[in-house]
Design an enzyme around this catalytic site. Structure first.
Site, PDB file in Angstrom:
ATOM      1  N   LYS A   5       0.863  -1.184   0.000  1.00  0.00           N
ATOM      2  CA  LYS A   5       0.000   0.000   0.000  1.00  0.00           C
ATOM      3  C   LYS A   5       0.900   1.235   0.000  1.00  0.00           C
ATOM      4  CE  LYS A   5      -3.937   1.918   2.645  1.00  0.00           C
ATOM      5  NZ  LYS A   5      -4.815   1.736   3.825  1.00  0.00           N
ATOM      6  N   SER A  19      -9.888   1.719   2.868  1.00  0.00           N
ATOM      7  CA  SER A  19      -9.005   2.529   2.045  1.00  0.00           C
ATOM      8  C   SER A  19      -7.955   1.717   1.282  1.00  0.00           C
ATOM      9  CB  SER A  19      -8.275   3.540   2.933  1.00  0.00           C
ATOM     10  OG  SER A  19      -7.391   2.857   3.809  1.00  0.00           O
ATOM     11  N   SER A  59     -10.121  -0.791   6.961  1.00  0.00           N
ATOM     12  CA  SER A  59      -9.510  -0.587   5.645  1.00  0.00           C
ATOM     13  C   SER A  59      -8.821  -1.812   5.060  1.00  0.00           C
ATOM     14  CB  SER A  59      -8.494   0.557   5.721  1.00  0.00           C
ATOM     15  OG  SER A  59      -9.174   1.789   5.743  1.00  0.00           O
TER      16      SER A  59
END
Lengths: 487, 477
Positions: free
Chosen positions: A79, A154, A178
């Site tokens: 990420k 997210s 997330s």
């Protein structure tokens, strides 16, 4: 070479050890596929073939020498919230559009030490604030199963990349769901460990008391391998737990006989899509068949999770994001009249709408005269919710329910209504507030919408090995996790 | 109307740790800009603070020294505001639960009276960096070497009633933190800086007047000047019928005036909240006991000991024990054989005055304690008078002369104690002083002193004064 792009981490490692494939071949394969599908999915923010292949080459040399690093040569994508020395690290924001990290986060370093090869940096909601990946400055990520739907957020890029076979595994971060919500939306297994199990050093902070790193993979078995590599005490993070390294795979094979599953009535009430409720019920039937018993429990204060979260998380974020001021790095407005104007313009230009909204909320709740009414109350609620769970664990080993009340939704369907968007995290947020470990594993399809359903497994503190065992046994008996999108 | 002055002081004491409070960067002064700043000090994304236990230890030492309550569990909080030299956009400080609460410090005023100054609290925090304006045209540079330097902010109750009291407190505190070796006390480098909250009220009024805070006073002289100016200004304002507006002011040493930086209307809301990156700072019982055991003898106890062991009056003992270096100097001289009372007089008097004149600390004294002891021994054994000893002291101070005896020898300063030699000088003086003799005989005692003075002068100060006195008296009676 023909490579099954949906191979698990365990399978990939086996193939590397058997010399059926090299780290370089794997890296090349996934890079090619990532590039090919980037226009459709937008899963990555940064791909750097040169860097990746250099790492793969080192891994191949080590493999040739018989180096025993546990995941040597297995590719992974991170990420874009993790700093990696020399890599652009944007956090999905214009603010850091050109920020090259000068050091490497502990989690990424731990994975590199385990031999993993970095494939690239994954798209995400801006500063991890979002549940649909629609707030990324670099455009939204598409759900590989249905390009008109969101991948969740997210960590949307983290989920989409693994689901689409652009990487065997990925890292995410989970502040309010997330990891778990996108895992459900993309039919993956994702785990948020106990707060403090993975170091936060080098991960761009959203809400410091809630943020936790974790893996995305196809299986619980893979998550166990990945967590074993990621986790560990870090003296650079004062909130990291000082405890010995753990092998999270150790209990995978244990049968589930005697397992007590707590079902909070608060997770099965109205608001849950009927198709999701049904899929969860069917999954629970599988668990019973595997020897588990279920017991109803109550978490009376869990209904305050969303309001408590939307005080604590923005409060911490408003302070954490103050460092993005245009002074030392990051976006600075091209023109300004004085210092205050520089701050205002740089931050107005550098941050997107959702980030600004949360900074405003956080600034407000911490303001003089409001602190007691909001932040302090919210902190008290965290303790009450933790107490509810403590009582529940007197009669059960794990708590289960749906990961989200609704499956992957259409782009734009919630982006105009923040509260509606926030409510998608209603079940996941409590584990961040209490710091407990929680995971989502595939458990069926909502027949009404055709969207995947995730089983949310919330464990007691530091019970990751047990949770992974539970999910693994379920996956041995089912095949939901083996489905892949056609792209 | 008569006015009462009310002063409270906040002092930022830089702690002597080698590295910063939340990072491993060096705290040494004077390095090239931004060379002593890690990821944490630059507030790079993802960086996290890690507590330097050495800073906590020093705070505990201070708490123990002032008889305060030491909180074995204290909380770090974020103080949020934007400024270029504050890289995170917040300062890590302590707000609701500081490490030290209460305590007091006894100060001695010029007239010898003592006063107890109560402290509110002392909390740990990090320093900010520095904005550099001079070197850049229309731009400001930021140097983050100082960012993250550990500070102990020590806050008094508003109990001081004059600039003199404030300065006496600041000096006592300065002495104490150096004594405890928790701060180097270097005021030029900013290791010890005070903010003074000043207000005035009519004598007898219970409520405090509106205060103004004078920021960043980095010398005792400026502190006195700034407070005196501020007090005069506030009284003038009120007597002119104007109201004092709460404000932060700066002292300008060039003009000797204070000037408002910002008023309360633009007072910032710092949005304090507990720092989620740092768990509570815990001083374990084991650590607490260890620090307690390592405490040096405290000024109060040492003062009592000096009185009983050396037979010193309280005034001397108090002055000698305000800082460790001074008491060590005194004790070294005494242990080397100097008479204790003389050693005390010299340390408090000549040594101290000369240090002040040359702006030196006692550690930098060109006359070592052992040399002072040699000097005092020569006074005690009658080789030189106290007056001549000052000449020897000055010579040694300026670096001329290897030892006390060498200076006495080289300059021929040895006291004349030979009766025959003194009588010869007395006779010469008396021969030239019939008027004074007549005065004395007619009952004017003063005339005797005048004759003795002339004899001393004639001997270039070397004649033993007691002997001169006796011989003159005998000869003219």
């Amino acid at each position: 070479m023909s490579w099954n792009t949906f191979a698990t981490v365990a399978e990939t490692k086996k193939a590397l050890d058997a010399k059926q494939v090299s780290a370089t071949e794997l890296a090349t394969h996934y890079l090619d596929r990532a590039h090919a599908l980037q226009p459709a999915l937008n899963a990555y923010i940064t791909l750097d073939r040169e860097k990746t292949l250099a790492e793969a080459k080192i891994a191949d040399n080590k493999l040739a020498k018989g180096d025993a690093a546990p995941l040597l040569g297995v590719p992974i994508a991170h990420k874009d919230i993790y700093l990696i020395d020399g890599w652009k690290t944007t956090c999905g924001s214009k603010m850091l559009e050109n920020f090259i990290a000068p050091y490497t986060s502990t989690v990424v370093k731990n994975m590199a030490d385990a031999g993993m090869v970095t494939l690239g940096k994954l798209n995400m909601d801006e500063f991890a604030m979002g549940s649909s990946n629609e707030t990324s400055h670099f455009g939204s990520v598409k759900n590989p199963w249905d390009l008109t739907r969101v991948p969740g957020g997210s960590s949307g890029g983290s989920a989409a990349s693994v689901a689409a076979g652009l990487a065997p595994a990925s890292t995410g971060t989970d502040t309010g769901g997330s990891i778990r919500q996108p895992a459900m939306f993309c039919n993956l297994t994702g785990l948020k460990p106990t707060y403090g199990v993975c170091s936060r050093y080098g991960i761009i902070a959203f809400a410091s008391s809630l943020d936790q790193a974790g893996p995305f993979a196809r299986t619980a078995e893979d998550c166990a391998l990945l967590l074993t590599a990621m986790a560990g005490f870090d003296p650079n993070d004062s909130t990291s737990l000082d405890r010995p390294k753990e092998n999270y795979s150790r209990d995978l094979a244990k049968p589930l006989g005697g397992l007590r599953i707590g079902l909070p009535k608060e997770f099965f009430g109205e608001g849950v899509a009927p198709g999701i409720a049904k899929a969860v019920d069917e999954a629970l039937a599988v668990y019973r068949k595997l020897g588990a018993t279920t017991v109803e429990v109550s978490l009376p204060n869990v209904k305050y999770s969303v309001p408590a979260y939307y005080v604590v998380a923005p409060a911490e974020a408003s302070s954490n994001l103050s460092r993005f001021d245009g002074v030392r790095y990051g976006h600075r407005a091209a023109e300004y009249t004085d210092l205050m104007d520089m701050y205002k313009r740089s931050r107005a230009e550098g941050f997107g709408a959702e980030v600004k909204r949360r900074i405003l909320i956080g600034t407000y709740v911490l303001s003089h005269g409001y602190y007691d009414a909001y932040y302090l109350q919210a902190q008290k609620l965290r303790r009450l919710i933790a107490h509810d769970f403590k009582k529940a664990y007197e009669v059960c080993d794990v708590v289960m329910g749906p990961t989200a009340p609704e499956g992957a939704f259409q782009f734009g369907s919630k982006s105009d209504d923040p509260v509606k968007m926030y409510l998608n995290d209603i079940f996941t947020i409590c584990a961040n507030l209490t710091g407990q470990p929680a995971m989502s594993h595939p458990c069926g399809i909502d027949k009404d919408t055709g969207q995947f359903v995730g089983m949310h497994v919330i464990g007691n503190y530091l019970d990751e090995a047990r949770m992974l065992n539970v999910a693994h046994q379920y996956q041995l008996a089912t095949d939901w996790h083996t489905r892949h999108p056609v792209l | 109307m008569t006015w009462e002055v009310v002063i409270g002081l906040e002092t930022h004491v830089q702690l002597t740790t080698a590295s910063k409070i939340f990072s491993g960067a060096s705290t040494a002064f004077g390095a090239a800009p931004n060379t002593q700043a890690t990821m944490v000090d630059l507030a790079l994304p993802g960086s996290l603070p890690v507590m330097n236990k050495g800073a906590a230890e020093r705070a505990v030492k201070f708490g123990l020294a002032i008889g305060a309550k030491v909180n074995q569990r204290s909380i770090f909080a974020r103080k949020n505001y934007f400024y270029p030299d504050l890289p995170k956009g917040y300062q890590i400080s302590q707000f609701e639960t500081p490490i030290v609460e209460g305590g007091s410090l006894t100060i001695t005023l010029d007239d010898g009276t003592e006063k107890i100054v109560e402290l509110t609290r002392a909390h740990l925090e990090e320093d900010a960096g520095k904005s550099v304006h001079e070197q850049f045209d229309h731009e400001t540079g930021v140097d983050l070497n100082r960012a993250g330097t550990p500070l102990l902010e020590i806050v008094t109750e508003p109990v001081m009633r004059s600039s003199k009291e404030a300065v006496a407190y600041a000096k006592a505190l300065h002495g104490l933190v150096r004594y405890l070796d928790i701060c180097d006390g270097n005021m030029q480098e900013g290791s010890f800086r005070c903010d003074a909250n000043v207000s005035v009220r009519p004598v007898g009024q219970k409520e405090f007047g509106t205060r103004r805070e004078i920021k960043n006073l980095n010398s005792f002289k400026f502190m006195q000047q700034a407070i005196d100016f501020e007090v005069r200004w506030q009284i003038e304002q009120i007597e002119d019928g104007k109201k004092i507006v709460q404000a932060t002011v700066l002292f300008n040493p060039e003009t000797g005036e204070t000037k408002a930086m910002r008023s309360k209307e633009d007072a910032m809301d710092y949005r304090y909240f507990p720092d989620p990156d740092l768990p509570p700072l815990v001083i374990t019982d084991e650590m607490f006991a260890r620090i307690k055991a390592s405490m040096p003898e405290l000024p109060e106890a040492k003062c009592a000991r000096f009185m009983s062991q050396y037979g010193l009056p309280k005034y001397d003992a108090r002055l000698l024990t305000q800082d460790g270096a001074t008491s060590a100097y005194f004790e070294t001289a005494t242990q080397a054989g100097a008479d204790a009372k003389l050693a005390a007089n010299w340390t408090i008097g000549e040594v101290n005055a000369t240090l002040n004149r040359d702006e030196k600390t006692i550690e930098q004294s060109p006359v070592a304690a052992s040399q002072l002891a040699d000097l005092i021994k020569r006074i005690s054994d009658g080789t030189i008078s106290n007056k001549i000893a000052k000449t020897v002291f000055e010579t040694l101070w300026s670096g001329d002369g290897a030892s006390v005896d060498a200076v006495i020898e080289a300059k021929g300063l040895k006291q004349i104690s030979d009766v025959g030699a003194i009588e010869k000088i007395v006779d010469e003086v008396l021969a030239k002083s019939p008027a004074q003799i007549a005065d004395y005989k007619s009952g004017k005692e003063k005339a005797l002193m005048s004759i003795v003075g002339m004899v001393m002068k004639a001997s270039a100060g070397k004649a033993n004064p007691a002997q001169v006195n006796e011989i003159v008296k005998r000869k003219i009676s």
